[in-house]
Design a protein around this motif. Structure first.
Motif, mmCIF file in Angstrom:
data_model
loop_
_atom_site.group_PDB
_atom_site.id
_atom_site.type_symbol
_atom_site.label_atom_id
_atom_site.label_comp_id
_atom_site.label_asym_id
_atom_site.label_seq_id
_atom_site.Cartn_x
_atom_site.Cartn_y
_atom_site.Cartn_z
ATOM 1 N N PHE A 1 21.872 -34.830 30.579
ATOM 2 C CA PHE A 1 22.840 -33.744 30.421
ATOM 3 C C PHE A 1 22.607 -32.881 29.183
ATOM 4 N N THR A 2 21.939 -33.399 28.175
ATOM 5 C CA THR A 2 21.768 -32.644 26.922
ATOM 6 C C THR A 2 21.171 -31.255 27.130
ATOM 7 N N PRO A 3 20.102 -31.090 27.951
ATOM 8 C CA PRO A 3 19.566 -29.737 28.159
ATOM 9 C C PRO A 3 20.566 -28.783 28.823
ATOM 10 N N TYR A 4 21.586 -29.335 29.501
ATOM 11 C CA TYR A 4 22.584 -28.506 30.195
ATOM 12 C C TYR A 4 23.868 -28.366 29.386
ATOM 13 N N LYS A 5 23.866 -28.801 28.145
ATOM 14 C CA LYS A 5 25.109 -28.920 27.389
ATOM 15 C C LYS A 5 25.943 -27.645 27.409
#
Length: 416
Positions: free
Chosen positions: A184-188
């Motif tokens: 999920f981090t790249p989509y934060k």
């Protein structure tokens, strides 16, 4: 002066509605008793740390929804937002484990969460729940699911789906948690605000987001089933096989994580397609670490809770239940007659009859009209003349036939 209204998110349960509640409670109690579950009643408020430690400080329930206040003794008190933590606290405090073996407990009552009120969701809401403490066997998981299924079937509810998943043990969850953070981090920046906060605090809860954009992103998130160790996989496989053995159909939902931190291994929900957005009527799972987390010894446990308001919505859709009506409507007129009617009515109640005594003091015509509307089969009529003669008039409200009988023979006459 303005009338005082009920607080937003609370609801009066009126006499016309209570029959559904009583039917639900009676049905559930009968099935739970057959499985030898014992009722337990815990306080509706507890020390706040019970829920912070038990449910998890990173959960929405603890972070946003609890009704917490400081009492006059400067203690932090919380109205219970769910039932399991209080039952486990009582289990530890009262040493219910001392006899050894398995403890089967059930409860019902009001819970409190500060949420946006809507159909089937109130700020004061009610649950029926059970807890099975002392067994780590997959059979225990399936027993509680089977009991929930039996209750819902006995109520006549249809269009229900059992969804199950495994959230593994503590180590499995930790590995999965890191996988979710990495995913999920790249989509934060595209996640909703709550999910951005959950990314570091409780990433499993992102899977439960109701935000459509977040849901789209979550579709391709890793599955927890790919992160289960051998013991967790074995436990979950046995649960699935035993459900099939009992003929209980299910769907595996690898996005099902439940909203509370104490769950381990099996997590499940029973969903109704007749309820719209608030579709879950029963939710639960295994929580093997909660007892030790709250100060007890290591004790495996599994349980569930049913939302009573949502079940009532479904029951009302099925068929209208008729409110109870009296067997006898009793009208009287005159001082002596009214006093004697009170004595006779009490005597009839002691013999098992449901009797409504008209207390209006109005004329017979008005009392008869109320008797016709009451739903009673029999109307008793007593005036001062009947008191003098020791008689009473018995009227069949269906046929309008009326006869005079001795007061001594009244019970025999009514029974025949």
């Amino acid at each position: 002066m303005d009338n005082i209204q009920a607080i937003r998110g609370t609801k009066d349960i009126l006499p016309s509605e209570i029959i559904y509640w009583q039917y639900l409670e009676k049905t559930a109690q009968a099935i739970l008793t057959k499985a030898n579950y014992q009722e337990i009643r815990t306080p509706i408020f507890e020390q706040t740390p019970l829920f912070e430690r038990g449910i998890g400080e990173a959960t929405d329930v603890v972070g946003k929804e609890m009704y917490t206040f400081v009492d006059r003794g400067d203690r932090s008190i919380t109205l219970r937002p769910e039932g399991t933590a209080g039952v486990v606290r009582s289990y530890i405090q009262n040493k219910l484990y001392a006899s050894g073996g398995v403890d089967r407990l059930w409860y019902s009552g009001a819970m409190f969460r500060y949420e946006r009120p809507q159909a089937g969701r109130q700020r004061q809401f009610h649950q029926i729940g059970l807890e099975l403490l002392g067994s780590n066997a997959p059979r225990a998981d399936v027993e509680v699911i089977a009991i929930a299924t039996d209750i819902l079937k006995a109520l006549g509810l249809q269009n229900l789906t059992l969804q199950i998943n495994s959230v593994g043990n503590k180590e499995d969850r930790q590995n999965y948690r890191q996988a979710l953070v990495d995913y999920f981090t790249p989509y934060k920046e595209d996640l909703d605000i709550d999910s951005q906060d959950r990314l570091t605090r409780n990433p499993l809860r992102i899977l439960d987001s109701k935000d459509k954009k977040t849901q789209e992103i979550a579709k391709n998130a890793p599955s927890i089933l790919d992160y289960l160790g051998n013991d967790s996989k074995s436990h979950f496989d046995k649960v699935c096989n035993l459900l099939s053995l009992l003929g209980i159909s299910y769907e595996i939902n690898n996005r099902l994580v439940r909203g509370l931190d104490y769950y381990t291994h099996t997590a499940f929900e029973i969903i109704s397609s007749d309820l719209g957005a608030q579709a879950t009527v029963c939710g639960g799972g295994r929580y093997d670490g909660l007892v030790s987390q709250l100060g007890g010894s290591e004790t495996p446990a599994v349980g569930w809770a049913m939302g009573m308001e949502r079940l009532i919505l479904l029951l009302e859709q099925l068929q209208p239940l008729k409110a109870t009506t009296p067997d006898i409507y009793f009208v009287s007129r005159g001082d002596k007659a009214e006093n004697q009617a009170l004595v006779i009515a009490q005597n009839l109640r002691h013999h098992g009859f449901k009797v409504e005594l008209d207390l209006s003091g109005s004329n017979f015509a008005k009392q008869f009209k109320r008797g016709d509307r009451s739903g009673a089969k029999i109307c008793l009529v007593l005036g001062d003349t009947e008191v003098e003669e020791g008689t009473i008039q018995v009227k069949n409200l269906a046929t309008s036939q009326q006869k005079t009988v001795s007061q001594q023979d009244l019970i025999t006459t009514i029974k025949n």
